[in-house]
Design a protein around this motif. Structure first.
Motif, short mmCIF file in Angstrom:
data_model
loop_
_atom_site.label_atom_id
_atom_site.label_comp_id
_atom_site.label_asym_id
_atom_site.label_seq_id
_atom_site.Cartn_x
_atom_site.Cartn_y
_atom_site.Cartn_z
N HIS A 22 -147.61 -56.67 55.88
CA HIS A 22 -147.06 -56.71 57.23
C HIS A 22 -145.87 -57.65 57.30
O HIS A 22 -146.03 -58.87 57.22
N LYS A 23 -144.70 -57.09 57.48
CA LYS A 23 -143.50 -57.93 57.59
C LYS A 23 -143.38 -58.47 59.00
O LYS A 23 -143.40 -57.69 59.97
N GLY A 24 -143.27 -59.77 59.11
CA GLY A 24 -143.06 -60.38 60.42
C GLY A 24 -141.69 -61.01 60.50
O GLY A 24 -140.90 -60.98 59.55
N ARG A 25 -141.41 -61.54 61.65
CA ARG A 25 -140.16 -62.26 61.92
C ARG A 25 -139.96 -63.43 60.98
O ARG A 25 -138.88 -63.68 60.46
N ASP A 26 -141.07 -64.15 60.75
CA ASP A 26 -141.00 -65.44 60.08
C ASP A 26 -141.57 -65.44 58.67
O ASP A 26 -141.33 -66.36 57.90
N ARG A 27 -142.36 -64.42 58.36
CA ARG A 27 -143.05 -64.40 57.07
C ARG A 27 -143.63 -63.02 56.86
O ARG A 27 -143.60 -62.17 57.75
N ILE A 72 -150.80 -58.63 63.69
CA ILE A 72 -150.84 -59.65 62.64
C ILE A 72 -149.64 -60.58 62.65
O ILE A 72 -149.76 -61.77 62.38
N THR A 73 -148.49 -60.03 62.97
CA THR A 73 -147.30 -60.89 63.02
C THR A 73 -146.62 -60.85 64.39
O THR A 73 -145.56 -61.46 64.55
N ARG A 114 -143.71 -77.23 59.32
CA ARG A 114 -144.10 -75.84 59.55
C ARG A 114 -145.58 -75.83 59.86
O ARG A 114 -146.34 -76.64 59.30
N VAL A 135 -143.26 -72.13 63.70
CA VAL A 135 -144.62 -71.72 64.05
C VAL A 135 -144.89 -70.30 63.55
O VAL A 135 -144.08 -69.40 63.77
N SER A 136 -146.02 -70.12 62.88
CA SER A 136 -146.49 -68.78 62.51
C SER A 136 -147.90 -68.60 63.07
O SER A 136 -148.64 -69.57 63.18
#
Lengths: 333, 333, 333, 333
Positions: free
Chosen positions: B287-292, D199-200, D165, D221-222
């Protein structure tokens, strides 16, 4: 303020007494014993109570507990009888949460196969059925968890001597097995399980029989307990075979009348353990079938099935409103 | 038929080996040891296996187990090293399910703070990553349950040296804590719970780091384990902070390529423990997110996380199809 | 290879047929229907089956399913009767998992309060009790989940006409309520719960009575179902009031004899749902008490209680070994 | 007595407000709305509250609710903004439990992709962080459940601008998904499961970022949420990568100081959901590791994560002791 002592403060019933009494408006905890944890703060052993007590566990010394107005003995069966007689003699009111004083002397010795050397006549503390005797009593034997839900489910019918036979099939949360780890309470042994045990010989049977025969001498009682995967609660199906026919509304009327004025007993259309969780309520539903009547009762085994009823009994013993410390809604869902 | 011995047949991994091998088409159980239960039939201790074995538990004698073609050591850490060297010397192939041979000698001694007096170089049995070395190996160190799910979740990205930092937050079913009752596994302590433990210092961390550094030397790994209220399964969230940007479809392509030909690894849109329960599959979603990037992996801790992978490794060691005995669907739901 | 069709492939019984038949050595799936999901791959709807089937869901067309050797109808009650007669006429063997053909025509119409316009005489597929009739049958009515566990628990005693009265108190996992979300299956309504429902009027009662009366005409049967917080399994307590006295060993001998040669029935000292999970086994224990006999039976409701028994019936219908596709150990714990 | 209205009284947060306020010494329920259930008694919809209220559900009419001193809007996101502005104008104090007023207008419109046509500046009701602004406020936006546990876990470190982080990995009980049945909340989909979702991209991320940036502007923040099989509770692991080194005792000291005087925040050696169940407490433990600090926080999602904090905010708004109605021990175990 009533000065309260708890002998046996580390198990689930002791811990639940502490939870309930933390906000009792007329009582304060004077001493809590634990041989194993003495010297520790209550909240070191019960972190959920952090902020509520600053007390330390002490030895169960007579000198300390005889200073209390009321003592709860929340120790295993066979242990309580080591403390009760001396306190009783000293005039301390005692609510015993063990099985040591629930049966008649004769029945006790038959069931346990040995003499009871410290026997005292106690009042059986099913509050709704013995309220008058409890008022002023000096020793109350707090009922077992299964008997509480079972007896209350059938008493109104037994009172009318209507019961041919009753089969109690009860399901308890795992806290009923106590706070000490065993094979039985090992998580993977209970996950996705429903485990009958002592299938035909659980000792709580004798309490049920003894109490129900006070209403109807020839009642025939069967009982099987089991655990379900949950922490709290006992749900009992009472399969009742009646003498004669009763309609659904007649049944409901019998229960309403019998429990009139009983704050903690609620008739429901259908009962759920989550409707009583954390509370002292007993929820009951009655279902007339083709072949029999099924009465379903739900209690929280640690509250009405143990420590809540113990506090209710204390209230009645002392002439207080029986709801004190217990009058809040269940934790649903 | 391959003659199989199991040293340690009463715990969960031993029991699970028996479950899996009961229908392995090329293997048969020759001997199963238990000091405590010797002389009893397997099914007396494992009633679910009634009808599958007529064997009795025996002592873990060298004379018996050295006659086997393959021995699984399913005993606690520190115990396995008492059996492995002698069997190894005798030419018996060994799959060790304990932690005794997973780390390099240096790492082992650093982590455990003592000398490893029975060290042998073993192949790390994460089958998909070491298949060629396992083929023909004489000693395979079966990976820990957490490392299996964690390493496989990140290996494709580490292989490309793309990982700045990874935080593994893993949730395990309670069987991971073993078959012996403890405070930790007492039902009411786990009901409606999610319990982190060894929050920053679980030893499985070192396996993860050791293996992932084979791909990418400067990878930074963090790990926290916890248990959830269930019997089987490990779900791992790998929070991956990447060097550089990758699109969702590029990520998926990297995983598909890396695991091409790996029967037991399945890429899914979303993973559920119930999709792998009772099976040797590893389900992975990316799952590609904004931050990671978050990679989620799901395994059955007793199968791919222990006994299933052990059988898969046995198959590979012996040149058999790695799916033998393991090629059936998961038990959903 | 036997060509198998499944009408209704998205619910739990359809999905479970796919799980079991994935590794049946003599059968292959030819077609699976779903009106709602047609055109989708099986694994898109059942991700746990990814890698096992490449088929797509199709419409439940007669043209397709009449080409099969055997068809399983895994659709709701009232739906099956739309498909069964035509297939039956076309000579396709049918195992119907719904309730449409379990009761006699008269009983059906009494219970459901309407005419059954597509009635055919079917064999009641409780395999162990009707094996000879199933062999060669063209339509088998697969039993309900509760009746399977209940009838098998009491048949040996009813066969000797020993039963005065039996009270079945059954507990089912939630998959028994089907795959569609409802108030009843909403997680917080079932958490830490044990929920009786249709307390005196569940329709499965009539199957139990019909089948047990084949053994003993005057048997009196009571039944209450409930769900427990778990996914799979039915545990039934049969509280049996006997005519005459029997010792524990006589009871056990009666069961052993009655079920002699029945591979899937296992007598156990005590039963656990985890000992049968995912398998076609029926575990039974017998407990003589002071007042009655309690027989406890455990099944997996989706296997022996539905799809497993359906496959067992298919095997018998076709003259195959009844164990094919079903002969593997339960998933404990 | 404070006259309280609840708009939206059938969902979990409405029901929990009723549970808590039943014994609030300074507040009384004046009106509870439900379009769907209007005319029914509260206890017909909430049988656990039988005996506590005799009220009926009413329509959410302005005429009724504008008579209240305080109104809680416990309706879904997007619904609350239909009621809030008018009540606000009329001088009624409002605690909104939806997400409609938690973000700045700009952030709201960015996140939700549309204009907010009824925007009012509200105080973000994380009581411990905004107590002074809440005192006297007319509109309080009650925080989301995840942000409450997450923000409180890290605020003391962010306040010192020490956080490089933070990765929040949170696990929620299923009541967080609401009272309406869905695929997601269907029991068998959650049994023995731990299910990450959004998830993200969960929207609560924005609350966390917004609030933590008030302390430290450059914090990264994640966040990943998931559900565990339980009814109540949110446990959050905050994996914190620090600037600079801090020892375990320095960390603990920072937290103690920061939360000095905060009755509902308790530092624990290790936290358990069962230590806070049913209560308004936030239990926090801090764990220094080799590579990072892990802070674990536990709340009851329906109490401190929703209705309990709402009552705490009402108390503060009105200048009452913030503990009123909330000052009882958790329900362990």
């Amino acid at each position: 303020m009533v000065r309260v002592g708890i002998i046996g403060g580390t198990g689930y019933t002791g811990s639940e007494l502490l939870r309930i009494l933390a906000r009792h408006p007329e009582a304060e905890i004077a001493a809590v014993s634990s041989r194993k944890e003495k010297g520790k703060k209550l909240w070191e052993v019960h972190p959920h109570l952090k902020g509520f007590y600053d007390l330390e566990f002490v030895e169960p010394d007579f000198a300390v507990f005889s200073e209390c107005d009321v003592v709860f003995t929340a120790v295993p069966h066979g242990e309580a009888m080591k403390y009760v007689p001396e306190l009783y003699e000293a005039g301390v009111r005692v609510v015993d949460l063990s099985a040591d004083y629930r049966l008649s002397k004769e029945k006790y010795e038959e069931v346990y196969g040995k003499e009871h050397e410290a026997y005292i006549d106690a009042v059986y503390g099913l509050t709704e059925l013995h309220r008058d005797e409890i008022r002023g009593a000096k020793l109350v034997a707090n009922p077992g968890c299964y008997p509480t839900g079972a007896i209350l489910a059938v008493a109104p019918l037994a009172d009318l001597e209507l019961v041919e036979r009753v089969v109690f099939d009860s399901k308890s949360g795992i806290t009923g097995a106590g706070a000490s780890p065993t094979e039985f309470t090992h998580y993977p042994n209970l996950h996705e399980a429903i485990v009958p045990y002592k299938i035909t010989e659980h000792r709580h049977y004798h309490e049920m029989e003894q109490e129900l025969r006070r209403f109807q001498e020839d009642i025939r009682v069967s009982f099987t307990p089991q655990v379900f995967p949950g922490s709290r609660g006992i749900l009992t199906n009472a399969h009742v075979f009646l003498r004669g026919e009763l309609e659904q509304d007649e049944l409901e009327e019998i229960y309403r009348k019998f429990y009139d004025g009983c704050y903690f007993i609620r008739m429901q259309r259908s009962v759920r353990l989550s409707y009583v969780r954390g509370s002292n309520f007993v929820d009951i539903s009655v279902h007339k079938g083709r072949d029999r009547v099924v009465v379903v009762s739900a209690i929280d085994n640690l509250v009405k099935g143990a420590s809540g009823q113990a506090v209710q009994n204390m209230n009645v013993m002392l002439g207080l409103d029986e709801r004190l410390g217990l009058d809040y809604p269940p934790l649903f869902p």
